[in-house]
Design a protein around this motif. Structure first.
Motif, PDB file in Angstrom:
ATOM      1  N   TRP A  98       0.825  -1.213   0.000  1.00  0.00           N
ATOM      2  CA  TRP A  98       0.000   0.000   0.000  1.00  0.00           C
ATOM      3  C   TRP A  98       0.857   1.259   0.000  1.00  0.00           C
ATOM      4  O   TRP A  98       0.545   2.231  -0.697  1.00  0.00           O
ATOM      5  CB  TRP A  98      -0.934  -0.015   1.212  1.00  0.00           C
ATOM      6  CG  TRP A  98      -2.130  -0.886   1.019  1.00  0.00           C
ATOM      7  CD1 TRP A  98      -2.485  -1.563  -0.109  1.00  0.00           C
ATOM      8  CD2 TRP A  98      -3.155  -1.145   1.983  1.00  0.00           C
ATOM      9  NE1 TRP A  98      -3.660  -2.239   0.092  1.00  0.00           N
ATOM     10  CE2 TRP A  98      -4.100  -2.004   1.363  1.00  0.00           C
ATOM     11  CE3 TRP A  98      -3.361  -0.755   3.297  1.00  0.00           C
ATOM     12  CZ2 TRP A  98      -5.234  -2.470   2.023  1.00  0.00           C
ATOM     13  CZ3 TRP A  98      -4.488  -1.214   3.968  1.00  0.00           C
ATOM     14  CH2 TRP A  98      -5.411  -2.064   3.334  1.00  0.00           C
ATOM     15  N   ARG A  99       1.931   1.253   0.771  1.00  0.00           N
ATOM     16  CA  ARG A  99       2.798   2.427   0.798  1.00  0.00           C
ATOM     17  C   ARG A  99       3.411   2.656  -0.579  1.00  0.00           C
ATOM     18  O   ARG A  99       3.535   3.785  -1.046  1.00  0.00           O
ATOM     19  CB  ARG A  99       3.906   2.263   1.833  1.00  0.00           C
ATOM     20  CG  ARG A  99       4.823   3.484   1.933  1.00  0.00           C
ATOM     21  CD  ARG A  99       6.066   3.187   2.748  1.00  0.00           C
ATOM     22  NE  ARG A  99       6.927   4.346   2.857  1.00  0.00           N
ATOM     23  CZ  ARG A  99       7.766   4.748   1.908  1.00  0.00           C
ATOM     24  NH1 ARG A  99       7.832   4.092   0.766  1.00  0.00           N
ATOM     25  NH2 ARG A  99       8.521   5.814   2.096  1.00  0.00           N
ATOM     26  N   ARG A 100       3.787   1.573  -1.227  1.00  0.00           N
ATOM     27  CA  ARG A 100       4.396   1.672  -2.555  1.00  0.00           C
ATOM     28  C   ARG A 100       3.404   2.261  -3.553  1.00  0.00           C
ATOM     29  O   ARG A 100       3.749   3.126  -4.361  1.00  0.00           O
ATOM     30  CB  ARG A 100       4.826   0.272  -3.002  1.00  0.00           C
ATOM     31  CG  ARG A 100       5.656   0.247  -4.276  1.00  0.00           C
ATOM     32  CD  ARG A 100       7.122   0.324  -3.914  1.00  0.00           C
ATOM     33  NE  ARG A 100       7.931  -0.147  -5.040  1.00  0.00           N
ATOM     34  CZ  ARG A 100       8.503   0.665  -5.909  1.00  0.00           C
ATOM     35  NH1 ARG A 100       8.357   1.961  -5.793  1.00  0.00           N
ATOM     36  NH2 ARG A 100       9.236   0.182  -6.879  1.00  0.00           N
ATOM     37  N   LEU A 101       2.168   1.800  -3.517  1.00  0.00           N
ATOM     38  CA  LEU A 101       1.156   2.343  -4.409  1.00  0.00           C
ATOM     39  C   LEU A 101       0.839   3.797  -4.091  1.00  0.00           C
ATOM     40  O   LEU A 101       0.674   4.625  -4.989  1.00  0.00           O
ATOM     41  CB  LEU A 101      -0.131   1.512  -4.307  1.00  0.00           C
ATOM     42  CG  LEU A 101      -0.122   0.142  -4.971  1.00  0.00           C
ATOM     43  CD1 LEU A 101      -1.364  -0.641  -4.567  1.00  0.00           C
ATOM     44  CD2 LEU A 101      -0.050   0.269  -6.487  1.00  0.00           C
ATOM     45  N   LEU A 102       0.762   4.108  -2.817  1.00  0.00           N
ATOM     46  CA  LEU A 102       0.357   5.449  -2.388  1.00  0.00           C
ATOM     47  C   LEU A 102       1.371   6.501  -2.776  1.00  0.00           C
ATOM     48  O   LEU A 102       1.008   7.618  -3.160  1.00  0.00           O
ATOM     49  CB  LEU A 102       0.138   5.460  -0.873  1.00  0.00           C
ATOM     50  CG  LEU A 102      -0.420   6.740  -0.262  1.00  0.00           C
ATOM     51  CD1 LEU A 102      -1.772   7.093  -0.857  1.00  0.00           C
ATOM     52  CD2 LEU A 102      -0.528   6.585   1.252  1.00  0.00           C
ATOM     53  N   THR A 103       2.650   6.174  -2.690  1.00  0.00           N
ATOM     54  CA  THR A 103       3.692   7.161  -2.964  1.00  0.00           C
ATOM     55  C   THR A 103       4.571   6.788  -4.146  1.00  0.00           C
ATOM     56  O   THR A 103       5.195   7.641  -4.749  1.00  0.00           O
ATOM     57  CB  THR A 103       4.611   7.333  -1.740  1.00  0.00           C
ATOM     58  OG1 THR A 103       5.330   6.117  -1.515  1.00  0.00           O
ATOM     59  CG2 THR A 103       3.806   7.686  -0.509  1.00  0.00           C
ATOM     60  N   TYR A 104       4.632   5.509  -4.447  1.00  0.00           N
ATOM     61  CA  TYR A 104       5.563   4.966  -5.440  1.00  0.00           C
ATOM     62  C   TYR A 104       6.973   5.461  -5.182  1.00  0.00           C
ATOM     63  O   TYR A 104       7.767   5.664  -6.102  1.00  0.00           O
ATOM     64  CB  TYR A 104       5.121   5.275  -6.875  1.00  0.00           C
ATOM     65  CG  TYR A 104       5.344   4.115  -7.826  1.00  0.00           C
ATOM     66  CD1 TYR A 104       6.600   3.500  -7.924  1.00  0.00           C
ATOM     67  CD2 TYR A 104       4.335   3.619  -8.628  1.00  0.00           C
ATOM     68  CE1 TYR A 104       6.817   2.445  -8.773  1.00  0.00           C
ATOM     69  CE2 TYR A 104       4.545   2.555  -9.483  1.00  0.00           C
ATOM     70  CZ  TYR A 104       5.792   1.974  -9.556  1.00  0.00           C
ATOM     71  OH  TYR A 104       6.015   0.922 -10.408  1.00  0.00           O
ATOM     72  N   VAL A 105       7.303   5.674  -3.927  1.00  0.00           N
ATOM     73  CA  VAL A 105       8.670   6.011  -3.543  1.00  0.00           C
ATOM     74  C   VAL A 105       9.438   4.715  -3.337  1.00  0.00           C
ATOM     75  O   VAL A 105       8.958   3.799  -2.685  1.00  0.00           O
ATOM     76  CB  VAL A 105       8.690   6.868  -2.263  1.00  0.00           C
ATOM     77  CG1 VAL A 105      10.103   7.021  -1.750  1.00  0.00           C
ATOM     78  CG2 VAL A 105       8.090   8.237  -2.554  1.00  0.00           C
ATOM     79  N   PHE A 106      10.642   4.664  -3.870  1.00  0.00           N
ATOM     80  CA  PHE A 106      11.448   3.454  -3.772  1.00  0.00           C
ATOM     81  C   PHE A 106      12.045   3.365  -2.378  1.00  0.00           C
ATOM     82  O   PHE A 106      13.035   4.000  -2.054  1.00  0.00           O
ATOM     83  CB  PHE A 106      12.566   3.521  -4.816  1.00  0.00           C
ATOM     84  CG  PHE A 106      12.997   2.189  -5.310  1.00  0.00           C
ATOM     85  CD1 PHE A 106      12.130   1.432  -6.075  1.00  0.00           C
ATOM     86  CD2 PHE A 106      14.243   1.687  -5.027  1.00  0.00           C
ATOM     87  CE1 PHE A 106      12.510   0.192  -6.552  1.00  0.00           C
ATOM     88  CE2 PHE A 106      14.628   0.456  -5.492  1.00  0.00           C
ATOM     89  CZ  PHE A 106      13.771  -0.293  -6.267  1.00  0.00           C
ATOM     90  N   SER A 107      11.412   2.590  -1.493  1.00  0.00           N
ATOM     91  CA  SER A 107      11.841   2.510  -0.100  1.00  0.00           C
ATOM     92  C   SER A 107      13.164   1.769   0.021  1.00  0.00           C
ATOM     93  O   SER A 107      13.511   0.941  -0.813  1.00  0.00           O
ATOM     94  CB  SER A 107      10.773   1.813   0.749  1.00  0.00           C
ATOM     95  OG  SER A 107      10.550   0.510   0.290  1.00  0.00           O
TER      96      SER A 107
END
Length: 297
Positions: A98-107
């Motif tokens: 969900w975090r990836r979809l929400l921000t698409y920031v490469f964690s």
């Protein structure tokens, strides 16, 4: 519409897949096919996350559209029983997706994992977040509609499917990010109330009117929208994901601090138990005083 070549396909256990095609230049269509209803199982979430990683690391910047090969369902939500039993499901599978979809920031953790699995790790330096569109082809219930809400935009098939937060019906409380994403993204708080406290099923037209989705249609309508908004070019400056992370800071914070949000919920439950004890004591005292007054008569 004619079929387009497959860019890659990933297996989803036990008998599913996520397939990536390119219906238009720099438009990447991820299609779920995990029978019977695209449940968000641990393997589904991990595979979905890997598909986003591959697009980010190996393909030209554009937009990501997600949809389902199962006509009746976009996603029917979690496998509630297995998700409830697994302590790692939310912090290690669902919330990172969900975090990836929400921000698409490469964690950092995802970057480190992919660094050791790709042929040219330096390519990761050139990856940028991309806009995301959920193309809801059928029913999206519970965590299914939550997943769609984590996208930047939502389009819905006008002829099939309902959107519904039905946790009320099966007795599940909403965790912090499950609730905050609707508070942050829905334009009308009354819609949020209706979804949560009435478990209303919204058809496509109702969902559009209430601002749950941004448009109606299928792939051609999404492609037209992408062209009109020049969506494929939005990620070029490299700040798209950072802008979204700030926009949705509340939900991002809950997704990143699973332990903290769960601890907060536990503390609130304990406080409520204490308040319940106080309320019970007041009612007992009232009953005694009332009985005493009646006895005097």
């Amino acid at each position: 519409m004619a079929s387009t070549p497959t860019l890659f396909q990933l297996p989803v256990e036990p008998k599913g897949s996520i397939t990536c095609t390119q219906p238009s230049q720099r438009v990447y269509l991820l299609t779920f096919d995990s029978p019977p209803d695209n449940r968000l199982t641990p393997d589904f979430c991990a595979t979905f996350l890997l598909a986003l990683d591959i697009l980010d690391a190996r393909f030209e910047t554009g937009i990501v559209v997600t949809t389902s090969a199962i006509p009746k369902f976009y996603s029917n939500g979690l496998d509630f029983e297995s998700a409830s039993k697994s302590k790692s499901f939310f912090p290690e599978r669902l919330y990172p997706l969900w975090r990836r979809l929400l921000t698409y920031v490469f964690s950092l953790d995802l970057g480190e994992r992919l660094f050791h699995t790709v042929d040219h790790p330096t390519d990761l330096k050139h990856s940028y977040p991309m806009p995301t569109v959920a193309l809801i082809n059928g029913h999206a219930f519970a965590a299914g509609i939550m997943t769609a809400m984590m996208h930047d935009y939502r389009f819905m098939n006008p002829h099939r499917g309902f959107l519904c937060l039905n946790e009320l019906d099966f007795g599940a409380a909403l965790k912090a990010p499950m609730s905050s994403i609707f508070r942050q993204k829905l334009p009308n708080p009354n819609t949020y109330r209706t979804m949560v406290l009435e478990a209303k099923r919204f058809n496509a037209l109702e969902a559009l009117q209430e601002g749950i989705v941004d448009g109606l249609g299928t792939v051609p309508e999404v492609l037209k929208f992408a062209q009109e908004t020049r969506l494929v070019d939005k990620a070029k400056s490299g700040v798209y994901g950072r802008l979204k992370a700030e926009m949705w800071r509340e939900t991002v914070g809950y997704l990143e601090d699973y332990a903290g949000s769960e601890k907060m919920v536990e503390e609130k439950l304990q406080e409520e138990e204490q308040r319940q004890g106080v309320r019970e004591k007041r009612v007992v005292e009232w009953e005694r005083s009332r009985h005493h007054r009646v006895a005097k008569l």
